[in-house]
Design an enzyme around this catalytic site. Structure first.
Site, PDB file in Angstrom:
ATOM      1  N   LYS A 155      21.983  11.635  11.853  1.00  0.00           N
ATOM      2  CA  LYS A 155      20.662  11.465  12.467  1.00  0.00           C
ATOM      3  C   LYS A 155      20.219  12.706  13.245  1.00  0.00           C
ATOM      4  O   LYS A 155      19.163  12.672  13.892  1.00  0.00           O
ATOM      5  CB  LYS A 155      20.672  10.236  13.379  1.00  0.00           C
ATOM      6  N   ASP A 193      18.730   8.426   2.940  1.00  0.00           N
ATOM      7  CA  ASP A 193      18.011   7.156   3.033  1.00  0.00           C
ATOM      8  C   ASP A 193      16.521   7.430   3.178  1.00  0.00           C
ATOM      9  O   ASP A 193      16.111   8.218   4.046  1.00  0.00           O
ATOM     10  CB  ASP A 193      18.518   6.343   4.221  1.00  0.00           C
ATOM     11  N   ARG A 245      18.695   4.322  -1.078  1.00  0.00           N
ATOM     12  CA  ARG A 245      19.836   5.226  -0.937  1.00  0.00           C
ATOM     13  C   ARG A 245      19.861   6.115  -2.184  1.00  0.00           C
ATOM     14  O   ARG A 245      20.001   5.636  -3.308  1.00  0.00           O
ATOM     15  CB  ARG A 245      21.135   4.437  -0.812  1.00  0.00           C
ATOM     16  N   GLU A 272      17.795   9.327   7.184  1.00  0.00           N
ATOM     17  CA  GLU A 272      19.157   9.799   7.444  1.00  0.00           C
ATOM     18  C   GLU A 272      19.644  10.666   6.290  1.00  0.00           C
ATOM     19  O   GLU A 272      19.222  10.489   5.149  1.00  0.00           O
ATOM     20  CB  GLU A 272      20.143   8.619   7.614  1.00  0.00           C
ATOM     21  N   ARG A 319      17.213  -4.677   8.736  1.00  0.00           N
ATOM     22  CA  ARG A 319      18.247  -3.774   8.243  1.00  0.00           C
ATOM     23  C   ARG A 319      18.574  -4.102   6.794  1.00  0.00           C
ATOM     24  O   ARG A 319      18.765  -5.261   6.444  1.00  0.00           O
ATOM     25  CB  ARG A 319      19.509  -3.890   9.110  1.00  0.00           C
ATOM     26  N   ARG A 371      17.760  -0.821  -1.410  1.00  0.00           N
ATOM     27  CA  ARG A 371      18.487  -1.843  -0.657  1.00  0.00           C
ATOM     28  C   ARG A 371      17.475  -2.711   0.086  1.00  0.00           C
ATOM     29  O   ARG A 371      16.682  -2.211   0.881  1.00  0.00           O
ATOM     30  CB  ARG A 371      19.461  -1.180   0.326  1.00  0.00           C
ATOM     31  N   LYS A 383      17.945   2.910  17.881  1.00  0.00           N
ATOM     32  CA  LYS A 383      19.283   2.863  17.294  1.00  0.00           C
ATOM     33  C   LYS A 383      20.157   3.966  17.871  1.00  0.00           C
ATOM     34  O   LYS A 383      19.658   4.987  18.344  1.00  0.00           O
ATOM     35  CB  LYS A 383      19.206   2.982  15.769  1.00  0.00           C
ATOM     36  N   ASN A 405      23.403  11.228   5.067  1.00  0.00           N
ATOM     37  CA  ASN A 405      24.771  10.761   5.299  1.00  0.00           C
ATOM     38  C   ASN A 405      25.780  11.699   4.652  1.00  0.00           C
ATOM     39  O   ASN A 405      25.813  11.839   3.428  1.00  0.00           O
ATOM     40  CB  ASN A 405      24.932   9.353   4.727  1.00  0.00           C
TER      41      ASN A 405
END
Length: 320
Positions: free
Chosen positions: A126, A273, A211, A282, A233, A225, A161, A284
């Site tokens: 992040k 994401d 994703r 994000e 979420r 997702r 978050k 990752n």
């Protein structure tokens, strides 16, 4: 050429073999004839310029309840006896995780560490994404209730978050009335010393969060997702579901912007994401997931693509 591969990950008996990306990578490596070792991150040691771990030779199979077999443990010199280290333990990205990157960085000139440990340390999910703020939703990094309150007044509903959270944990939506924002900031400031991420709430999340997996900077595939009922979420780990998807023009633009930098940094396996086909949230790099679901929908072999990239890198590093 067969490689010796050391996998640094969480306990093997706790994984879900139906969807675990690390397990898929191990199966793929084994099928190629590579020799696998397993060790937990706390097994790392350093002395006199050497980095080693108490590691177990391991074989894997897709049989629920009987998915791995360990040999006798041995002291494995990761700089001399391993060709590849897969750093695959789950976050949190805490001091233990950071220390592991420092230790593994000391062997990175001899052994390929995936993902590159210095780059993992310097690209927390992040924070690294802030380099691509033009693709992000309105975002505030803060510990201040007053700043968060002003941001809420400007943008309406917001999401709060942890800056170094993972797996969809501790993500809260605050509506325009600001109810519970003060209490939430108090809880976050007590739980974490670092600042927190506050973003404008994106109603598009109801249609899912995509994703996208990149391998050595190139798009390998994607899934959408969908959040569970009553949830904002969409992470699969908290009850989200996956569906087949295609990339939008903006998502391709995002991937084209990120790809060369990911490749340059040695970030071979990355999951980004994106919400609403355009909002990057994000990047990752610690222990990305999603390749099993992508392959199930698309009939692809993302683990094989990752090993192709790893084998190329090993050959380049050894001068082959």
């Amino acid at each position: 050429m067969p490689l010796t591969v050391a996998v640094q990950m969480d306990p093997l008996d706790s994984i879900n073999i139906a969807g675990d990306s690390s397990f898929a990578l191990m199966l793929s490596a084994q099928a190629r004839g590579h020799r696998l070792f397993y060790y937990p991150p706390e097994a790392l040691n350093y002395a006199d310029g050497r980095v080693w771990a108490k590691a177990w030779p391991v074989s894997v199979q897709r049989v629920k309840g009987d998915h791995f077999t360990l040999g006798e443990p041995q002291s494995l010199d990761l700089g001399e006896e391993a060709d590849v280290v897969l750093m695959r333990q789950d976050p949190p990205f805490d001091l233990g995780y950071i220390t592991a990157t420092h230790l593994l960085e000391r062997i990175a000139d001899r052994t390929l560490v995936v993902n590159d440990p210095a780059s993992v340390r310097n690209a927390p999910e992040k924070v690294f994404v802030l380099d691509y703020a033009r693709f992000m939703p309105p975002t505030l990094i803060t510990r201040s209730y007053e700043e968060a309150k002003a941001f809420l007044a400007k943008h309406g509903s917001i999401v709060v978050k942890p800056l170094h959270g993972n797996g969809g944990k501790a993500i809260f939506k605050i509506d325009a009335d600001g109810q519970n924002l003060s209490s939430l900031m108090e809880v976050f400031n007590t739980a974490w010393r670092e600042p927190h991420m506050v973003q404008a709430f994106l109603p598009d999340i109801a249609q899912g969060d995509k994703r996208i997996v990149l391998v050595d900077g190139a798009v390998a595939g994607a899934i959408n997702r969908l959040p569970g009922k009553g949830e904002i979420r969409s992470n699969l780990a908290v009850g989200g579901s996956a569906e087949k998807t295609e990339l939008t023009e903006t998502e391709r633009e995002i991937c084209a912007a990120l790809g060369p930098e990911l490749k340059r940094r040695g970030l071979i396996f990355v999951g980004i994401d994106v919400i609403g086909g355009k909002w990057l949230t994000e990047i990752n790099v610690t222990s990305p997931t999603g390749i099993v679901a992508i392959d199930n929908f698309d009939g692809t072999d993302t683990a094989g693509m990752i090993w192709d990239a790893i084998e190329r890198r090993v050959a380049e590093q050894s001068g082959g």
